[in-house]
Motif scaffolding. Structure first.
Motif, short mmCIF file in Angstrom:
data_model
loop_
_atom_site.label_atom_id
_atom_site.label_comp_id
_atom_site.label_asym_id
_atom_site.label_seq_id
_atom_site.Cartn_x
_atom_site.Cartn_y
_atom_site.Cartn_z
N GLY A 131 90.66 -9.22 -6.57
CA GLY A 131 89.90 -9.02 -5.35
C GLY A 131 89.86 -7.55 -4.95
N TRP A 132 90.95 -6.85 -5.20
CA TRP A 132 91.03 -5.42 -4.89
C TRP A 132 90.13 -4.61 -5.83
CZ3 TRP A 132 96.36 -2.44 -4.86
CH2 TRP A 132 96.18 -1.17 -4.28
N LEU A 133 90.21 -4.91 -7.13
CA LEU A 133 89.48 -4.11 -8.11
C LEU A 133 87.99 -4.43 -8.16
CD1 LEU A 133 92.05 -4.22 -11.07
CD2 LEU A 133 91.59 -2.30 -9.52
N LEU A 134 87.65 -5.72 -8.09
CA LEU A 134 86.27 -6.13 -8.27
C LEU A 134 85.49 -6.27 -6.97
CD1 LEU A 134 86.78 -8.85 -11.05
CD2 LEU A 134 86.29 -6.41 -11.32
N LEU A 135 86.15 -6.73 -5.92
CA LEU A 135 85.46 -6.99 -4.66
C LEU A 135 85.75 -5.94 -3.60
CD1 LEU A 135 86.05 -10.86 -4.43
CD2 LEU A 135 84.15 -9.62 -5.49
N ARG A 136 86.54 -4.93 -3.94
CA ARG A 136 86.90 -3.86 -3.00
C ARG A 136 87.53 -4.44 -1.73
NH1 ARG A 136 86.00 -1.87 -7.20
NH2 ARG A 136 84.76 -0.03 -7.68
N GLN A 137 88.44 -5.39 -1.92
CA GLN A 137 89.15 -6.01 -0.80
C GLN A 137 90.64 -5.67 -0.92
OE1 GLN A 137 88.23 -10.18 -1.09
NE2 GLN A 137 86.15 -9.93 -0.35
N PRO A 138 91.05 -4.52 -0.37
CA PRO A 138 92.47 -4.14 -0.48
C PRO A 138 93.35 -5.15 0.24
CG PRO A 138 91.32 -2.72 1.09
CD PRO A 138 90.26 -3.54 0.40
N PRO A 139 94.44 -5.57 -0.37
CA PRO A 139 95.27 -6.61 0.22
C PRO A 139 96.11 -6.15 1.40
CG PRO A 139 96.22 -5.86 -1.84
CD PRO A 139 94.89 -5.18 -1.71
N GLY A 140 96.31 -4.86 1.59
CA GLY A 140 97.13 -4.39 2.69
C GLY A 140 98.60 -4.35 2.30
N ARG A 141 99.39 -3.64 3.11
CA ARG A 141 100.79 -3.42 2.75
C ARG A 141 101.60 -4.72 2.74
NH1 ARG A 141 99.70 1.19 5.84
NH2 ARG A 141 100.36 0.11 7.76
N ALA A 142 101.35 -5.60 3.71
CA ALA A 142 102.14 -6.84 3.79
C ALA A 142 101.90 -7.70 2.57
CB ALA A 142 101.80 -7.60 5.07
N ARG A 143 100.64 -7.87 2.18
CA ARG A 143 100.35 -8.70 1.01
C ARG A 143 100.84 -8.05 -0.28
NH1 ARG A 143 94.58 -11.91 1.82
NH2 ARG A 143 95.37 -13.29 3.47
N LEU A 144 100.74 -6.73 -0.37
CA LEU A 144 101.28 -6.06 -1.55
C LEU A 144 102.78 -6.30 -1.65
CD1 LEU A 144 99.38 -2.64 -1.60
CD2 LEU A 144 99.19 -4.51 -3.25
N ALA A 145 103.47 -6.24 -0.50
CA ALA A 145 104.90 -6.54 -0.50
C ALA A 145 105.15 -7.98 -0.91
CB ALA A 145 105.49 -6.27 0.88
N GLY A 146 104.27 -8.88 -0.45
CA GLY A 146 104.40 -10.28 -0.85
C GLY A 146 104.22 -10.46 -2.35
N TYR A 147 103.20 -9.81 -2.91
CA TYR A 147 102.98 -9.90 -4.35
C TYR A 147 104.18 -9.34 -5.12
CZ TYR A 147 98.11 -10.65 -2.96
OH TYR A 147 96.97 -11.13 -2.39
N ALA A 148 104.75 -8.23 -4.61
CA ALA A 148 105.92 -7.65 -5.27
C ALA A 148 107.10 -8.61 -5.23
CB ALA A 148 106.28 -6.32 -4.60
N ALA A 149 107.28 -9.28 -4.09
CA ALA A 149 108.39 -10.24 -3.98
C ALA A 149 108.17 -11.42 -4.91
CB ALA A 149 108.52 -10.72 -2.54
N ILE A 150 106.91 -11.90 -5.02
CA ILE A 150 106.60 -13.00 -5.94
C ILE A 150 106.90 -12.58 -7.38
CG2 ILE A 150 104.71 -14.38 -6.91
CD1 ILE A 150 103.46 -14.38 -4.10
N ALA A 151 106.45 -11.37 -7.74
CA ALA A 151 106.69 -10.89 -9.10
C ALA A 151 108.18 -10.74 -9.37
CB ALA A 151 105.97 -9.56 -9.31
#
Length: 314
Positions: A131-151
């Protein structure tokens, strides 16, 4: 100048009823996502039960899409535009028989438990990045932190699974990661397709059944004739009804109400529910390392499913 009505909010002020509707919409979307997660989590346990006994993954794939195509055929009798059929074919590639084959290969080369931890967990990460790369929808800091925690939780599950002395297959993990990327692509394309959840599910089952079932019969790769009738019946209901119809529709509804990234993040709870089911059904109690990894995944889901402000900042 006439005085403003006391019952009417000033121009530009948020309407309380809009907030209530938004909260209700998110709650309904959350409930649809919970239903999806429950079915998906049970699928790994039910599938593992059969593939270690009488049936193989190809039998389950044939039951899943063959029965689903038959039950959902009436939906396709309505007048669908050519674009709907094209979108349905693309969806069947991303979340139909090819997706099931990728997961099946991953399960075969790793394990059902590892598959339940890898594919659903990576899917929201891929959805956010695409969504960030193709749709230009940056997830924001909170979601990036969430993705990092999931990973991080995913890495912990894989490492803890390797501690038993058998390293996981890198190729098998690659198949599972590819399935996660395909699933994420489906979630992003669904909302702009113009298809409702029932139509999407019907088209996925139709195209998957049309392509896979004839190959399954011609190649003779099935073991249905060697399996007990009761087991075939159970798998037919779970694969052909719950997975092909109920889970597809419930997930599509969750995507529509929550958004692709939030709905995808909810799916990361599958390994958590699967672990609980494994304790109840199989008596498999997770280790302390696995428990910590699951806690990271839960924290990541909570962050990744936060509502995104209008500014786009998470």
């Amino acid at each position: 100048m006439p005085a403003e009505s006391p019952d009417r909010p000033p121009d530009g002020a948020p309407d309380a009823s809009d907030g209530a509707r938004s909260s209700r919409k998110r709650l309904i979307g959350f409930l649809w996502a919970v239903l999806t997660v429950s079915i998906f989590a049970g699928w790994f346990v039910v599938t593992r039960f059969s593939v270690t006994r009488s049936l193989n993954v190809w039998d389950l794939t044939a039951l899943r899409y063959g029965i689903g195509a038959i039950l959902l055929a009436p939906v396709l009798l309505r007048d669908l535009p050519p674009k709907a059929w094209r979108n349905g074919f693309i969806f069947s590639v991303l979340w139909g028989a090819p997706f099931a084959a990728m997961v099946a290969l991953g399960v075969q080369m790793t394990s059902a438990g590892r598959a339940a931890s890898v594919t659903p967990t990576l899917m929201p990460v891929f959805a956010g990045l695409l969504g960030w790369l193709l749709l230009r929808q940056p997830p924001g800091r909170a979601r990036l932190a969430g993705y990092a925690a999931i990973a991080a939780g995913l890495c912990g599950l894989v490492v803890s699974a390797s501690s038993g002395g058998v390293a996981p297959s890198l190729l098998g993990l690659g198949f599972l990661a590819l399935a996660a990327a395909m699933w994420a692509g489906y979630t992003l394309l669904l909302r702009g397709s113009g298809l409702n959840p029932m139509q999407s599910a019907a088209l996925i089952c139709f195209w998957s059944g049309l392509i896979f079932v004839p190959l399954y019969v011609v190649l003779g790769i099935g073991h249905l004739g060697q399996a007990p009738t009761a087991e075939i019946a159970v798998q037919g209901v779970y694969q052909g009804v719950l997975m092909s119809i109920v889970a597809l529709i419930s997930f599509n509804r969750a995507v529509t109400l929550l958004g692709a990234s939030a709905a995808a993040a909810m799916i990361a709870l599958v390994p958590v529910i699967a672990s609980l089911l494994a304790i109840i059904v199989l008596g498999e109690i997770p280790t302390a390392a696995e428990g910590i990894s699951i806690a990271f995944i839960v924290a990541g889901v909570l962050l990744a499913t936060r509502p995104t402000p209008a500014s786009g900042r998470g």
